[in-house]
Enzyme design. Structure first.
Site, PDB file in Angstrom:
ATOM      1  N   LYS A 118      -1.925  -8.744 -13.221  1.00 47.64           N
ATOM      2  CA  LYS A 118      -2.788  -7.119 -12.414  1.00 47.64           C
ATOM      3  C   LYS A 118      -3.874  -6.157 -12.905  1.00 47.64           C
ATOM      4  CE  LYS A 118       1.688  -6.615  -9.617  1.00 47.64           C
ATOM      5  NZ  LYS A 118       1.116  -7.643  -8.508  1.00 47.64           N
ATOM      6  N   ARG A 293      -2.085 -18.792  -4.469  1.00 47.58           N
ATOM      7  CA  ARG A 293      -1.585 -19.625  -3.893  1.00 47.58           C
ATOM      8  C   ARG A 293      -1.362 -19.889  -2.327  1.00 47.58           C
ATOM      9  NH1 ARG A 293       2.073 -15.289  -3.974  1.00 47.58           N
ATOM     10  NH2 ARG A 293       2.417 -14.653  -2.518  1.00 47.58           N
TER      11      ARG A 293
HETATM   12  P1  ADP Z   1       3.700  -8.037  -5.898  1.00 48.25           P
HETATM   13  O1  ADP Z   1       3.543  -8.524  -6.757  1.00 48.25           O
HETATM   14  O2  ADP Z   1       5.091  -7.427  -6.608  1.00 48.25           O
HETATM   15  O3  ADP Z   1       4.053  -8.110  -4.027  1.00 48.25           O
HETATM   16  P2  ADP Z   1       1.845  -6.156  -4.976  1.00 48.25           P
HETATM   17  O4  ADP Z   1       1.055  -5.204  -6.247  1.00 48.25           O
HETATM   18  O5  ADP Z   1       1.498  -7.343  -4.248  1.00 48.25           O
HETATM   19  O6  ADP Z   1       3.468  -6.189  -4.974  1.00 48.25           O
HETATM   20  O7  ADP Z   1       2.055  -4.639  -3.749  1.00 48.25           O
HETATM   21  C1  ADP Z   1       3.484  -4.942  -3.042  1.00 48.25           C
HETATM   22  C2  ADP Z   1       3.316  -3.983  -2.061  1.00 48.25           C
HETATM   23  O8  ADP Z   1       3.768  -2.819  -3.055  1.00 48.25           O
HETATM   24  C3  ADP Z   1       2.107  -3.282  -1.266  1.00 48.25           C
HETATM   25  O9  ADP Z   1       1.618  -3.975   0.061  1.00 48.25           O
HETATM   26  C4  ADP Z   1       2.533  -1.891  -0.312  1.00 48.25           C
HETATM   27  O10 ADP Z   1       3.706  -1.974   0.303  1.00 48.25           O
HETATM   28  C5  ADP Z   1       3.391  -0.984  -2.377  1.00 48.25           C
HETATM   29  N1  ADP Z   1       2.246  -0.658  -2.892  1.00 48.25           N
HETATM   30  C6  ADP Z   1       2.083  -1.415  -4.082  1.00 48.25           C
HETATM   31  N2  ADP Z   1       1.065  -0.887  -5.068  1.00 48.25           N
HETATM   32  C7  ADP Z   1       0.630   0.462  -4.008  1.00 48.25           C
HETATM   33  C8  ADP Z   1      -0.168   1.650  -4.585  1.00 48.25           C
HETATM   34  N3  ADP Z   1      -0.598   2.160  -5.359  1.00 48.25           N
HETATM   35  N4  ADP Z   1       0.677   2.841  -3.575  1.00 48.25           N
HETATM   36  C9  ADP Z   1       1.185   2.502  -2.827  1.00 48.25           C
HETATM   37  N5  ADP Z   1       1.585   1.820  -2.214  1.00 48.25           N
HETATM   38  C10 ADP Z   1       1.852   0.629  -3.057  1.00 48.25           C
END
Ligand code: ADP
Length: 450
Positions: A118, A293
């Site tokens: 990330k 994916r």
């Molecule tokens: P993962 O890869 O573990 O699924 P993500 O980075 O895609 O994690 O984030 C998953 C979810 O977490 C997002 O859809 C959102 O709901 C929440 N989230 C992640 N980062 C943030 C942020 N900076 N602020 C608010 N919510 C967040």
């Protein structure tokens, strides 16, 4: 056109069947793999050939890279479709597949590796001019440094695992006093869940929307988007319901977001199907990550665009040029997907595996069901609790909601608790009907507690 003679599907459940359906339509033979408890699973029956690759625990079966490649070699499969989860975003597996002289149906292992971080992907996107959330530019090892950055960007902040996925290892921090403990916790979880303790801090947005853009890119770099999806209805940071398009999309926002998604894909030398995820808040959007994916929710995009994304994946992997230009892609109507999990929504979403004693799936106009279950099937406790995806297409959002309500009414799954009643409640919720959702919707509407 027949792109391959035989493809091995390195997955189970509904997504294995989804990939096999595309193969069947294309006249491609399929090889299934399965673990011991899955010997009677639907994906095993659906395939032309099926091989037991080991014990129940994924590390002994669905994650056993060498054994899966052995099966591919033995059966003469030319390509491997990884589905989602398991090995789908494992750069080491994609590399091994390539070294074996087989085709991995997905982006190159180098792209998977680069986007698997990330931190690295945020850096890449910042350089490509894609908006990213403010935060620590590198992994955090020093508490004082993290405190400095957090003070600059302002609380609340979120601590995340760079190698993270599935919402695991994220901690929201409201004030400086909580930061050190959150860093320690995230680091420990990151190490145990992903084998990489690297964590970072970024601005935490209050009640954002999760909006993502589906992209397709061929090996020559021709990159297009298949529009947007709204995935804000989540529990424990995991999606539960998705729609295409996003109900808040305006032509101007769509133009900017899809342009950012294409810039993101190009910056990563992306090939095949991928998803660029953004968080949206108060008129601004920020890159979150690229999922390298096929997504669970690709179905809603297929519904509104009429494009079979899995067939596109197979064609691109076979070295074909994209058969369409951006102008050829349009959207018609509105689609909603409800994830049906064998979970008890009234008991903190506790998994409820077991035997399905009655089963009847819905049908009729505008309904699509992707599932790996059937009457008499025993859901094993070892894997993902998602057992079915129920999708509804309408000429507009209102009709999609009406169809989804009707399909939920028709759907009979007895023997295990499921998220069907939860989706029924969402379909009747005034804020949902108004398209007014965000990532804390379920808690705020008291539809679910966690
Ligand atoms: P993962 O890869 O573990 O699924 P993500 O980075 O895609 O994690 O984030 C998953 C979810 O977490 C997002 O859809 C959102 O709901 C929440 N989230 C992640 N980062 C943030 C942020 N900076 N602020 C608010 N919510 C967040």
């Amino acid at each position: 056109m027949k792109y391959f003679d035989k493809i091995l599907i390195a997955n189970r459940g509904e997504i294995a069947i989804r990939a096999m359906r595309a193969c069947r339509e294309l006249g491609i033979d399929t090889v299934a793999i399965y673990s011991e408890p899955d010997s009677n699973a639907l994906h095993v029956k659906y395939a032309d050939e099926a091989f037991n690759v080991g014990e129940a625990h994924p590390s002994k079966s669905y994650l056993n890279k060498e054994r899966i490649c052995d099966v591919a070699r033995k059966t003469g499969a030319e390509a491997i479709h990884p589905g989602y989860g398991f090995l789908a975003e494992n750069a080491g597996f994609a590399k091994l597949v390539e070294e074996e002289g087989l085709t991995f149906i997905g982006p190159s292992w180098k792209t998977i590796e680069a986007l698997g971080s990330k931190i690295g992907s945020k850096r890449m996107m910042r350089e490509a001019g894609v908006p990213v959330l403010p935060g620590t530019p590198e992994g955090v090892t020093d508490v004082e440094e993290a405190k400095k950055v957090a003070a600059e960007i302002g609380y609340p902040v979120i601590v995340k695992a760079s190698a993270g996925g599935g919402g695991i290892g994220m901690h929201i921090v409201e004030s400086e006093e909580e930061l050190e403990e959150a860093l320690d916790k995230s680091m420990r979880i990151a190490q145990s869940a992903f084998g990489d303790p690297t964590i970072f801090v970024e601005k935490y947005l209050m009640k954002p929307r999760h909006i993502e853009v589906q992209v397709l890119a061929d090996a020559k770099g021709h990159t297009i988007h298949l529009y947007d999806r709204e995935c804000s209805i989540q529990r424990r940071h995991q999606k539960l319901l998705e729609e295409a398009p996003s109900p808040i999309m305006t032509p101007a926002l769509r133009e900017q977001m899809t342009a950012s998604a294409i810039a993101a894909a190009k910056a990563a030398n992306y090939t095949n199907a991928g998803t660029v995820e953004f968080l949206y808040s108060n008129g601004n959007y920020y890159f979150m990550e690229v999922n390298t994916r096929l997504q669970v929710e690709h179905t809603v995009t297929e519904f509104v665009t009429g494009i079979d994304i899995v067939k596109q994946q197979i064609a691109i992997a076979a070295g074909e040029d994209l058969a369409m230009d951006q102008e050829d892609v349009g959207i018609r109507g509105h689609a909603i997907e409800c994830r049906i999990n064998a979970e008890d929504p009234l008991n903190n979403f506790a998994a409820d595996p077991g035997k399905i004693v009655r089963y009847r799936s819905p049908g009729g106009p505008g309904i699509r069901v992707d599932s790996g279950i059937h009457m008499g099937y025993t859901i094993p406790a070892h894997y993902d609790s998602m057992i079915s995806k129920l999708c509804a297409l309408g000429s507009d959002r209102e009709e999609a909601i009406q169809r989804m309500r009707r399909a939920i009414y028709e759907y009979v799954i007895l023997g295990v608790k499921t998220t069907l009643p939860l989706h029924y409640a969402i379909m009747h919720n005034a804020h949902f009907i108004a398209g007014d959702t965000h990532t804390h919707f379920l808690q705020e509407e008291h539809i679910a507690t966690s």
